[in-house]
Enzyme design. Sequence first.
Site, PDB file in Angstrom:
ATOM      1  N   LEU A  18      24.336  16.441  14.183  1.00 53.52           N
ATOM      2  CA  LEU A  18      24.715  15.122  13.677  1.00 53.52           C
ATOM      3  C   LEU A  18      25.967  15.215  12.818  1.00 53.52           C
ATOM      4  CD1 LEU A  18      24.134  12.115  13.425  1.00 53.52           C
ATOM      5  CD2 LEU A  18      22.629  12.621  11.492  1.00 53.52           C
ATOM      6  N   HIS A 698      35.031  11.599  -2.408  1.00 54.48           N
ATOM      7  CA  HIS A 698      34.065  11.485  -1.323  1.00 54.48           C
ATOM      8  C   HIS A 698      34.441  10.385  -0.339  1.00 54.48           C
ATOM      9  CE1 HIS A 698      31.841  13.787  -4.332  1.00 54.48           C
ATOM     10  NE2 HIS A 698      31.152  14.265  -3.326  1.00 54.48           N
TER      11      HIS A 698
END
Length: 758
Positions: A18, A698
């Site tokens: 994933l 992030h």
Amino acid sequence: MTTTHNLGFPRIGANRELKFALESYWRGESDAQALTTLAGGLRRRHWQQQRRLDLVPVGDFSLYDQVLDMSFTLGVVPERVAGQSGSELDSYFRLARGRASRDSGCHCVQAGEMTKWFDTNYHYIVPEFDADTAFSLNPDRLLRQLAEALESGVNAKPVIIGPVTYLHLGKCKDGSDPLALLPRLLPVYAQLLECLAAQGADWVQIDEPVLVTELDTAWQDAFRQAYAELAGARVQLLLTTYFGRLGDNLPLAAGLPVAGIHLDAVNAHAEVAALAAALPADRVLSLGVINGRNIWKTDLNATLDWLEPVARDLGERLWLAPSCSLLHVPVDLDIEDRLDPEVRSWLAFALQKLDELELLATALTEGRAAVQAQLKTNAEALAGRRRSSRVRNPAVRAAVGTIDADFGRRRSAYPQRAQLQADRLQLPPYPTTTIGSFPQTAEIRRARQQFRAGELAADAYQEAMQREIAHAVHEQEALGLDVLVHGEAERNDMVEYFGEQLDGFVFSRFGWVQSYGSRCVKPPILFGDISRPQPMTVDWTRYAQSLTDKPMKGMLTGPVTILNWSFVRDDQPRSESALQLALAIRQEVLDLEQAGVGIIQIDEAALREGLPLRRAEWTQYLDWAIEAFRICANGVRDETQIHTHMCYSQFNDIIEAIARMDADVITIETSRSDLQLLGAFDRFDYPNAIGPGVYDIHSPNIPGVEQMVQLIRSAAERIPAQRLWVNPDCGLKTRRWEEVIPALRNLVEAARTLRAPS
């Protein structure tokens, strides 16, 4: 018969499938169809691996975060995201990370705030509310997964986050009370449960882990109101708690009108009898008997010793499960072909934990004789661990015994140290720096992989890393940063790198767990007493300093963060392991100082993460955690400046304890949370210097100069300007150079703007 079930399964894939699919999609190298096809294949594989259970979780799989999934299910999408063009998937990733896969600059938005999931190293996207928040049901994701599971032939148990925990996790941006939203939220939950019933669900796992925290009367009343309204659902509700004990909330939980309750019997073993006695005779009691947060084998015989009487009393009302979702452990020990064989015999990953669960259920149903051979093998492995000479090191224990108060005390108070450091470093106002790491490029990863595989000689690997260090130093000098870092090219992970060089740790090859989104970590396995055979960072830092006249920070990970981000041994108190780590890191700090390094950063990103969920237990934890930091940091001279860093942790309520760390400079996250963390400094006069992060690393978004200037000016309203630093929120290893250079250029320009006479 004893019913077995699972609360959740690792979603990232045994080989991080994933992760790679997400990153390919975000780079625009694959489309949404490829991503959803890969995700569907993973789900089906995971369901098949769990189909031996009586009930298999559905809806625990997520493309980024289960709390974010719940926000989209409930229609809680901020206007800055909902108002953009594109698909629901575009909106989903914009809220998660600030942009979708093919967004131009005009579509970039501020990502949702991210923080730790209770006391784990998993991060979730914080739901955003205000007094006018309206909820609307969007059940498609969950219903699609339920349909897939039923088609795959598994007995599906949908998993959702409960309404009270969901509100508790969120933030009201306008300062209003989230509990005021409960009457609007509950009808949407009722609709969701009806949809699940209509599609064939019998049981629904409704997670309410906030029940293991201290709740005031208003929140306790919210539980009564919520479950009274949901009691008429056509599905049976399994109210699920984990990560701790119920404490004062036990009578509340036992009295709620649900079909069953799950208790984390690993962390709340002492409450099993009380909860069993308090539950009405028609309610299921699910016990989490396998540790879902650590990787050590369960002592099956000892577990059966206390579990068999419970099973006799409860009969078919007893369910067995892991203590929490297995999201927090690696997938499969069987693929670990290079793991130290002795230590490997002591371990169990997610699939092996399900084996243990099955063995316990068989023993309860058919008797221990039915699994006698497996129980004997388990007992032998545990006995081997207890006897192993590798677990205890007398020299390490003797060194810990020499610790006294002087180990954790700086020679002078901060004001005196600060003046000496200013004279030595000669930094301008608002000094600029980064948190430590720079992009881990494909070339860096390839060289490391070749070195580990024996395809690249040690001297060639060292030369390759030195080239990367030189590049990072050159770029920082060109940007005009004031305090440089060597970039950490040689480090695979801020914890793993140190664990590999410390005695007492071993490492897996495939033991990946999800931290957030596509970000995975491979925690070290701490199995024995800890010592440092030789210096770990000195040569790399000395080389970097030789390339520049500017100050070069030595970069270390602190003892509490190494501890909290490892699979830690369970045969001694964590505080003892922390002291052993503190002594090892202290040796490294003193060696860096001896090498002439004037600034040493000791990251304690996970200090807040280890805080117990109940406030009454905080003091004991903070006492030993802060002592460990002080022991490792405070052997240096006054002229040596000690930094620490904390990221994505709500620490307003422990700011006084953080001040006790007495770091000369602390850097923290503030940009993604809209400076909310700085609220702590309104009520507490923090005595030392601080760098409130002005760049959200992030997100791929590049912050503007004015945005950063405003953040620092807001900070200067709370903290004297002469004690402010300018830096990103966290390390830059996950970003690309094309993103880092313009962002840091803006950061330096922001500092220059702040220095200019007004």
